[in-house]
Write an enzyme that holds these catalytic residues in place. Structure first.
Site, PDB file in Angstrom:
ATOM      1  N   GLY A 118       0.825  -1.205   0.000  1.00  0.00           N
ATOM      2  CA  GLY A 118       0.000   0.000   0.000  1.00  0.00           C
ATOM      3  C   GLY A 118       0.858   1.253   0.000  1.00  0.00           C
ATOM      4  N   ASP A 143      -8.696  -1.324   1.294  1.00  0.00           N
ATOM      5  CA  ASP A 143      -9.446  -0.069   1.477  1.00  0.00           C
ATOM      6  C   ASP A 143      -9.753   0.633   0.151  1.00  0.00           C
ATOM      7  OD1 ASP A 143      -9.147  -0.635   4.123  1.00  0.00           O
ATOM      8  OD2 ASP A 143      -7.863   1.064   4.610  1.00  0.00           O
ATOM      9  N   GLY A 186     -11.557   0.523   6.828  1.00  0.00           N
ATOM     10  CA  GLY A 186     -11.518   1.772   6.071  1.00  0.00           C
ATOM     11  C   GLY A 186     -10.929   2.819   6.995  1.00  0.00           C
ATOM     12  N   ARG A 272     -27.428  -4.084  18.640  1.00  0.00           N
ATOM     13  CA  ARG A 272     -26.334  -5.054  18.687  1.00  0.00           C
ATOM     14  C   ARG A 272     -25.250  -4.592  17.719  1.00  0.00           C
ATOM     15  NH1 ARG A 272     -28.830  -6.257  22.466  1.00  0.00           N
ATOM     16  NH2 ARG A 272     -29.562  -8.314  23.147  1.00  0.00           N
ATOM     17  N   ILE A 279     -11.634 -10.415   9.381  1.00  0.00           N
ATOM     18  CA  ILE A 279     -12.218 -11.371   8.416  1.00  0.00           C
ATOM     19  C   ILE A 279     -12.341 -10.706   7.046  1.00  0.00           C
ATOM     20  CG2 ILE A 279     -13.510 -12.734  10.141  1.00  0.00           C
ATOM     21  CD1 ILE A 279     -16.065 -11.529   8.861  1.00  0.00           C
TER      22      ILE A 279
HETATM   23  O1  F6P Z   1      -5.198  -0.569   5.302  1.00  0.00           O
HETATM   24  C1  F6P Z   1      -5.808  -1.791   5.376  1.00  0.00           C
HETATM   25  C2  F6P Z   1      -6.334  -2.049   6.753  1.00  0.00           C
HETATM   26  O2  F6P Z   1      -7.054  -3.250   6.663  1.00  0.00           O
HETATM   27  C3  F6P Z   1      -7.198  -0.929   7.325  1.00  0.00           C
HETATM   28  O3  F6P Z   1      -8.509  -0.921   6.843  1.00  0.00           O
HETATM   29  C4  F6P Z   1      -7.111  -1.218   8.805  1.00  0.00           C
HETATM   30  O4  F6P Z   1      -7.297  -0.077   9.579  1.00  0.00           O
HETATM   31  C5  F6P Z   1      -5.705  -1.700   8.957  1.00  0.00           C
HETATM   32  O5  F6P Z   1      -5.309  -2.232   7.710  1.00  0.00           O
HETATM   33  C6  F6P Z   1      -5.559  -2.710  10.066  1.00  0.00           C
HETATM   34  O6  F6P Z   1      -4.239  -3.063  10.183  1.00  0.00           O
HETATM   35  P1  F6P Z   1      -3.692  -4.143  11.230  1.00  0.00           P
HETATM   36  O7  F6P Z   1      -3.603  -5.439  10.498  1.00  0.00           O
HETATM   37  O8  F6P Z   1      -2.356  -3.631  11.620  1.00  0.00           O
HETATM   38  O9  F6P Z   1      -4.653  -4.217  12.350  1.00  0.00           O
END
Ligand code: F6P
Length: 354
Positions: A118, A143, A186, A272, A279
């Protein structure tokens, strides 16, 4: 044309469905079309700190990985050779070990490297390229928020996962007359929330690009109740901008849970919360992601063959092209609050909590 005999492949940052499809495609194209040797660099750029961990990628070793999620090479979203964290004398210190990384790549006999990652990984790639490593990039994030490419692989699979979850949540929402809050990934942008919310028939979608209030969300729930709809599905992106009163609570809990509590009070409804979490990054890549990842893998090999170092492959409309990594990094592709997707959502009665 550059004299290439051996290429390296590395995956960096969070995993995304389709990484293995890129590794497979690039390895196959490099071997079958060009006769190059291919080296897999393990755990992102960390693998160049310990070059003895590198593995040779062969037609056999990439066989069967197309449908597998994750990355066979391993990854990390912490490894940055320009500020590498190490423990020395019991203390954590930060070192610039980029020279060593460049030297190690050369020692492995690598003439060019494909980095699949990324924005953060591509920024590191660009710095290494400036230090003399022949690098080409392949964009990746579930994302879908990189402005240099129309779509990143992994996003489509994540949409399938989230819309499937919303479908399942629908039945319990309707049966119990509840408000169901679904928190999705996101970090900076609302693409997953918006598109999966549309696909799953959510009633309220909260994204970082559109400020919301609890009153706005509760008004929407009340309007639905007046129309005889006794349940509401709220999809919230994890990176949503919190109203001021949430700031403190949000440090302690996820935005989905904080929001769920506030809605329960404000709308006087049973609520809820489902935090979908990682996942969304797992599972077998969708056919769309497999194809895009395969196209990117092959295009990265062609870019190396043509000497297009310092560039990143990307999708522009129907075509796979490439852009300079230096112009690609640091530009987020955000949801346009007045764009066609948001207008479509509003037209079918979806609220954004304003
Ligand atoms: O950038 C991709 C992403 O999946 C984000 O949506 C999320 O905030 C982050 O990575 C989570 O990263 P980690 O695997 O470090 O919890």
């Amino acid at each position: 044309m550059p004299d290439i005999r051996c290429i390296g492949i590395a995956t960096g940052g969070g995993d995304a469905p389709g990484l293995n499809a890129v590794i497979r495609a690039a390895t196959k194209a490099a071997i079958l079309k060009y006769g190059w040797k291919v080296i897999g660099i393990v755990d992102g750029f960390d693998g160049l700190i310990w070059p003895d961990k590198a593995i040779e990628l062969t037609l056999q070793s990439v066989s069967g990985i197309l449908p597998r999620g994750g990355t066979i090479l391993g990854t990390t979203n912490r490894g940055n050779p320009f500020c590498y964290k190490a423990v020395e004398g019991g203390k954590e210190v930060t070192r610039d070990i980029s020279d060593q990384v460049v030297a190690n790549a050369r020692q492995l006999g690598i003439d060019a490297i494909i980095t699949i990652g990324g924005d953060g990984s591509q920024a590191i790639s660009f710095e290494l390229y400036q230090k003399g490593l022949n690098l080409v990039g392949v964009p990746k994030t579930i994302d879908n928020d990189l402005s240099a490419t129309d779509i990143t692989f992994g996003f489509d699979t994540a949409l399938h996962t989230v819309s499937d979850a919303i479908d399942k949540i629908h039945t319990t929402a309707a049966s119990h007359h509840r408000v169901m809050v679904v928190e999705v990934m996101g970090r900076d942008c609302g693409w997953i929330a918006l598109e999966a919310g549309l696909a799953g028939g959510a009633h309220v979608i909260l994204i970082p690009e559109i400020p919301f209030t609890i009153e706005g969300v509760c008004r929407h729930i009340a309007a639905r109740e007046r129309n005889g709809k006794r349940f509401t599905i709220v999809v919230v992106a994890e990176g949503v901008k919190s109203p001021m009163e949430f700031m403190e609570k949000r440090r302690m809990s996820s935005i989905g849970n904080v929001l769920g509590d506030a809605i329960a009070k404000g709308a006087n409804k049973e609520v809820r919360v489902s935090v979908l979490g990682h996942i969304q990054r797992g599972g077998t890549p969708s056919p769309f992601d497999r194809i895009l990842a395969t196209r990117f893998g092959v295009a990265a090999v062609e870019l190396i063959a043509a000497g297009g170092f310092g560039r990143m492959v990307c999708l522009k409309g129907e075509r796979v092209e490439s852009v300079e990594i230096k112009t690609a990094i640091g530009h987020l592709k955000t949801v346009d609050p007045n764009g066609e997707l948001v207008r479509t959502a509003r037209a079918v009665g979806i609220g954004f909590g304003e």
